[in-house]
Design a protein around this motif. Structure first.
Motif, PDB file in Angstrom:
ATOM      1  N   VAL A   1      -4.609   7.603   5.638  1.00  0.00           N
ATOM      2  CA  VAL A   1      -4.959   8.293   6.878  1.00  0.00           C
ATOM      3  C   VAL A   1      -3.932   7.995   7.969  1.00  0.00           C
ATOM      4  CG1 VAL A   1      -6.624   8.313   8.777  1.00  0.00           C
ATOM      5  CG2 VAL A   1      -7.420   8.439   6.406  1.00  0.00           C
ATOM      6  N   PHE A   2      -3.589   6.697   8.101  1.00  0.00           N
ATOM      7  CA  PHE A   2      -2.688   6.326   9.198  1.00  0.00           C
ATOM      8  C   PHE A   2      -1.237   6.653   8.885  1.00  0.00           C
ATOM      9  CE2 PHE A   2      -6.451   3.785  10.146  1.00  0.00           C
ATOM     10  CZ  PHE A   2      -6.687   4.286  11.410  1.00  0.00           C
ATOM     11  N   LYS A   3      -0.920   6.669   7.605  1.00  0.00           N
ATOM     12  CA  LYS A   3       0.434   7.068   7.237  1.00  0.00           C
ATOM     13  C   LYS A   3       0.654   8.533   7.612  1.00  0.00           C
ATOM     14  CE  LYS A   3       3.481   7.295   3.221  1.00  0.00           C
ATOM     15  NZ  LYS A   3       4.732   6.698   3.677  1.00  0.00           N
TER      16      LYS A   3
ATOM     17  N   ALA B   1       0.234   4.456  15.238  1.00  0.00           N
ATOM     18  CA  ALA B   1      -0.848   5.379  14.882  1.00  0.00           C
ATOM     19  C   ALA B   1      -2.164   4.618  14.802  1.00  0.00           C
ATOM     20  CB  ALA B   1      -0.542   6.068  13.550  1.00  0.00           C
ATOM     21  N   ILE B   2      -2.106   3.431  14.186  1.00  0.00           N
ATOM     22  CA  ILE B   2      -3.323   2.623  14.042  1.00  0.00           C
ATOM     23  C   ILE B   2      -3.848   2.205  15.415  1.00  0.00           C
ATOM     24  CG2 ILE B   2      -4.204   0.402  13.228  1.00  0.00           C
ATOM     25  CD1 ILE B   2      -2.363   0.776  10.755  1.00  0.00           C
TER      26      ILE B   2
ATOM     27  N   ASP C   1     -10.276   1.746  -1.393  1.00  0.00           N
ATOM     28  CA  ASP C   1     -10.675   1.799   0.017  1.00  0.00           C
ATOM     29  C   ASP C   1      -9.477   1.567   0.923  1.00  0.00           C
ATOM     30  OD1 ASP C   1     -13.243   2.303  -0.537  1.00  0.00           O
ATOM     31  OD2 ASP C   1     -14.014   0.293  -0.084  1.00  0.00           O
ATOM     32  N   MET C   2      -8.716   0.530   0.579  1.00  0.00           N
ATOM     33  CA  MET C   2      -7.544   0.197   1.390  1.00  0.00           C
ATOM     34  C   MET C   2      -6.534   1.340   1.372  1.00  0.00           C
ATOM     35  SD  MET C   2      -7.017  -3.787   0.304  1.00  0.00           S
ATOM     36  CE  MET C   2      -5.568  -4.125   1.298  1.00  0.00           C
TER      37      MET C   2
ATOM     38  N   LEU D   1       0.837  -1.197   0.000  1.00  0.00           N
ATOM     39  CA  LEU D   1       0.000   0.000   0.000  1.00  0.00           C
ATOM     40  C   LEU D   1       0.876   1.253   0.000  1.00  0.00           C
ATOM     41  CD1 LEU D   1      -2.775  -1.079   2.534  1.00  0.00           C
ATOM     42  CD2 LEU D   1      -2.964  -0.891   0.049  1.00  0.00           C
TER      43      LEU D   1
ATOM     44  N   ASP E   1     -10.950  11.142   7.425  1.00  0.00           N
ATOM     45  CA  ASP E   1     -11.120   9.731   7.105  1.00  0.00           C
ATOM     46  C   ASP E   1     -12.241   9.634   6.074  1.00  0.00           C
ATOM     47  OD1 ASP E   1     -11.016   7.046   7.074  1.00  0.00           O
ATOM     48  OD2 ASP E   1     -11.351   6.777   9.226  1.00  0.00           O
TER      49      ASP E   1
ATOM     50  N   LEU F   1      -5.064  -3.067   7.798  1.00  0.00           N
ATOM     51  CA  LEU F   1      -4.990  -1.638   7.493  1.00  0.00           C
ATOM     52  C   LEU F   1      -3.648  -1.267   6.859  1.00  0.00           C
ATOM     53  CD1 LEU F   1      -6.759  -0.150  10.634  1.00  0.00           C
ATOM     54  CD2 LEU F   1      -7.441   0.219   8.266  1.00  0.00           C
ATOM     55  N   ARG F   2      -2.601  -1.941   7.269  1.00  0.00           N
ATOM     56  CA  ARG F   2      -1.284  -1.600   6.723  1.00  0.00           C
ATOM     57  C   ARG F   2      -0.969  -2.400   5.462  1.00  0.00           C
ATOM     58  NH1 ARG F   2       3.405  -2.604   9.777  1.00  0.00           N
ATOM     59  NH2 ARG F   2       4.390  -1.055   8.449  1.00  0.00           N
TER      60      ARG F   2
ATOM     61  N   GLU G   1       3.636   3.773  12.059  1.00  0.00           N
ATOM     62  CA  GLU G   1       2.358   3.473  11.398  1.00  0.00           C
ATOM     63  C   GLU G   1       1.500   2.574  12.270  1.00  0.00           C
ATOM     64  OE1 GLU G   1       3.888   3.350   6.782  1.00  0.00           O
ATOM     65  OE2 GLU G   1       2.555   1.765   7.469  1.00  0.00           O
TER      66      GLU G   1
ATOM     67  N   LEU H   1      -7.453  12.890  13.624  1.00  0.00           N
ATOM     68  CA  LEU H   1      -7.086  12.045  12.487  1.00  0.00           C
ATOM     69  C   LEU H   1      -7.362  12.811  11.195  1.00  0.00           C
ATOM     70  CD1 LEU H   1      -6.024   9.169  12.408  1.00  0.00           C
ATOM     71  CD2 LEU H   1      -8.363   8.380  12.117  1.00  0.00           C
ATOM     72  N   PRO H   2      -6.431  12.753  10.244  1.00  0.00           N
ATOM     73  CA  PRO H   2      -6.692  13.396   8.949  1.00  0.00           C
ATOM     74  C   PRO H   2      -8.005  12.853   8.380  1.00  0.00           C
ATOM     75  CG  PRO H   2      -4.483  12.448   9.009  1.00  0.00           C
ATOM     76  CD  PRO H   2      -5.149  12.051  10.279  1.00  0.00           C
TER      77      PRO H   2
ATOM     78  N   GLN I   1       9.510   3.796  10.721  1.00  0.00           N
ATOM     79  CA  GLN I   1       8.271   4.106  10.013  1.00  0.00           C
ATOM     80  C   GLN I   1       7.216   3.027  10.280  1.00  0.00           C
ATOM     81  OE1 GLN I   1       7.618   6.865   8.468  1.00  0.00           O
ATOM     82  NE2 GLN I   1       5.563   6.185   7.890  1.00  0.00           N
TER      83      GLN I   1
ATOM     84  N   SER J   1     -15.523   5.501   2.421  1.00  0.00           N
ATOM     85  CA  SER J   1     -15.049   4.706   1.297  1.00  0.00           C
ATOM     86  C   SER J   1     -16.062   4.635   0.148  1.00  0.00           C
ATOM     87  CB  SER J   1     -14.726   3.296   1.781  1.00  0.00           C
ATOM     88  OG  SER J   1     -15.830   2.778   2.480  1.00  0.00           O
TER      89      SER J   1
ATOM     90  N   LEU K   1      -7.081   4.529   0.832  1.00  0.00           N
ATOM     91  CA  LEU K   1      -7.568   5.699   1.575  1.00  0.00           C
ATOM     92  C   LEU K   1      -7.358   5.510   3.068  1.00  0.00           C
ATOM     93  CD1 LEU K   1     -10.835   6.494  -0.383  1.00  0.00           C
ATOM     94  CD2 LEU K   1      -8.762   7.893  -0.286  1.00  0.00           C
ATOM     95  N   LYS K   2      -7.695   4.316   3.538  1.00  0.00           N
ATOM     96  CA  LYS K   2      -7.537   4.049   4.969  1.00  0.00           C
ATOM     97  C   LYS K   2      -6.065   4.094   5.357  1.00  0.00           C
ATOM     98  CE  LYS K   2     -11.574   1.265   6.055  1.00  0.00           C
ATOM     99  NZ  LYS K   2     -12.011  -0.103   5.738  1.00  0.00           N
ATOM    100  N   TYR K   3      -5.264   3.474   4.502  1.00  0.00           N
ATOM    101  CA  TYR K   3      -3.844   3.434   4.806  1.00  0.00           C
ATOM    102  C   TYR K   3      -3.257   4.847   4.841  1.00  0.00           C
ATOM    103  CZ  TYR K   3       1.136   2.709   4.426  1.00  0.00           C
ATOM    104  OH  TYR K   3       2.482   2.766   4.658  1.00  0.00           O
TER     105      TYR K   3
END
Lengths: 250, 200
Positions: free
Chosen positions: A105-107, B115-116, A98-99, A16, B188, B131-132, B112, B185-186, B108, B191, A101-103
């Protein structure tokens, strides 16, 4: 839109991360990814990694397969909209977007944490320190002494203690000598009278002496010189003079 | 009355000084609760009137202003549900010279993952991986080792996987007052956006 591009190897955290990098670098609209181009660049990156003998994590390979599958599905004519699916079918890219976008955010959240980490790193704090000599009335309270204090004190004591030197005479003992000793002790026994194994060793006998005595006893049993009885496990062993028993039975 | 005012400000000065001493000697942030407790154990008994949380907060305020206004290399920082004295960031270059070894910052991957966990806690390893898009086993292990995340329970699904959450050390490490002090959080993005479906 086929472009040759120099692959500069950067370390990506995962598929990702790499995809996001390819997309942002080229200012591509994340909602309308040119899947053929991105797939080509993505696979190009994996090849470059392989050429450099870098280990390509399996997740990267799985993503390559997914991208190719999406690319193939995009080439197929869209199925006619059905009644339930009035919006003309789902975009094959949706799941991956989708993946991403979510990723993303956390990056970004990770970047902010990194900034905070940098700020807090510039603040130094003290490790707590109690005065070395704490005034005490000699009375200790609960919780005042921790296990580690005791260990430290014990170590001090061990270091301070003078090494003890003492000669420990080696017990001179042999199975043969013990056998003779046992025979001597049972020689005077009347028929049916036993002496206990515990009396064959000294009260303060070391492990070595007990073992020797036991071996001697076993050897005597084997040679038919003595009979032994034990009422139950771990109980004392009764030792009889075989000669007497035979004599009696005979 | 002059007497009343003087007594009060004297008391506050004394409180602030005692608190400063406590914070100086402590190896971790002290909560208002803990400080009030200690102050009452020593002071309250003498004066008869007990020290309240408000007294402590007022004294902390006084202390903070003093450190901000005076030429001091020390700051009072509100962090991890408590307070601590730290050197001012602008003197980091000097203080840093005292220490030969520097603890490396988080990687990094660790950032990450952290953060999650921070924003989605409690969360399982599998959910983090999802998520990662990559296995996070090592990152999770590192974060546990550095006491930034911990087990907070088990998810009531098949296999009862471990749920992770952040620690008090996490707040301290990033200089956060509490978990709500995390930067928002930036955006979100939902989707469903942008795929055939027009938004209504």
């Amino acid at each position: 839109m086929k472009a040759s591009y120099p692959v500069k190897i950067e370390i990506f955290e995962g598929p990702l991360d790499l995809l996001l990098h390819l997309i942002t670098k080229q200012e591509i609209d994340i909602y309308d990814i040119p899947i053929a181009l991105i797939t080509e660049q993505y696979v190009g990156y994996l090849r470059a990694m392989e050429e450099l003998d870098l280990e390509v994590a399996s997740e990267f390979v799985v993503m390559a397969a997914t991208l190719m599958e999406i690319k193939a599905r995009m080439l197929l004519p869209r199925p006619r909209p059905s009644v339930e699916d009035a919006e003309g079918g789902e975009d094959p890219r949706k799941e991956i977007v989708d993946m991403l976008l979510k990723y993303r955010v956390f990056k970004e959240a990770a970047l902010r944490l990194k900034e905070l980490e940098g700020e807090q790193c510039r603040r130094y704090t003290r490790p707590g320190m109690a005065p070395t000599a704490v005034q005490s009335d000699g009375q200790l309270e609960m919780g005042e002494v921790r296990l580690v204090d005791l260990v430290e004190r014990w170590k001090d004591l061990l270091l301070r203690r003078k090494p003890v030197t003492e000669n420990i005479p080696r017990e001179n003992m042999s199975v043969g000598r013990k056998m003779r000793e046992i025979l001597r002790k049972i020689s005077g026994l009347a028929a049916g009278v036993a002496i206990m194994f515990s009396t064959l060793v000294r009260a303060a006998a070391g492990r070595r002496e007990i073992v020797v005595a036991f071996l001697a006893l076993l050897e005597l049993v084997r040679r038919g010189k003595v009979h032994v009885k034990q009422a139950g496990p771990f109980l004392d062993i009764e030792v009889y003079n075989s000669a007497r028993m035979k004599g009696r039975e005979a | 009355m002059a007497y009343g005012f003087e007594a009060r400000s004297l008391r506050r000065d004394e409180l602030a000084a005692a608190i400063e001493a406590l914070l100086f000697a402590s190896d971790s942030p002290l909560t208002v609760d803990r400080m009030r407790e200690i102050l009452n154990e020593v002071m309250g008994a003498q004066n008869g009137s007990a020290v309240s949380d408000e007294d402590v907060v007022a004294a902390l305020d006084l202390l903070r202003r003093r450190h901000e206004e005076s030429v001091s290399g020390i700051d009072l920082q509100e962090v991890a549900g408590g307070y601590q004295l730290t050197t001012k960031p602008r003197y980091a270059a000097y203080v840093g010279r005292l220490f030969k070894t520097k603890t490396p910052g988080l990687s990094q991957a660790a950032l990450e993952t952290l953060a999650i966990v921070a924003y989605r806690q409690p969360i399982t390893r599998a959910e983090i991986d999802m998520l990662r898009g990559v296995n996070s086993e090592r990152a999770v292990a590192t974060l546990i080792e550095r006491d930034l995340i911990r087990e907070v329970g088990r998810k009531q699904v098949a296999g009862r996987p471990i749920l992770y959450g952040t620690t008090r050390e996490f707040l301290r490490y990033f200089g956060l007052k509490d978990i709500n002090d995390l930067p928002p959080l930036p955006e979100d993005t939902p989707s469903e956006l942008g795929f055939g479906a027009t938004r209504e």
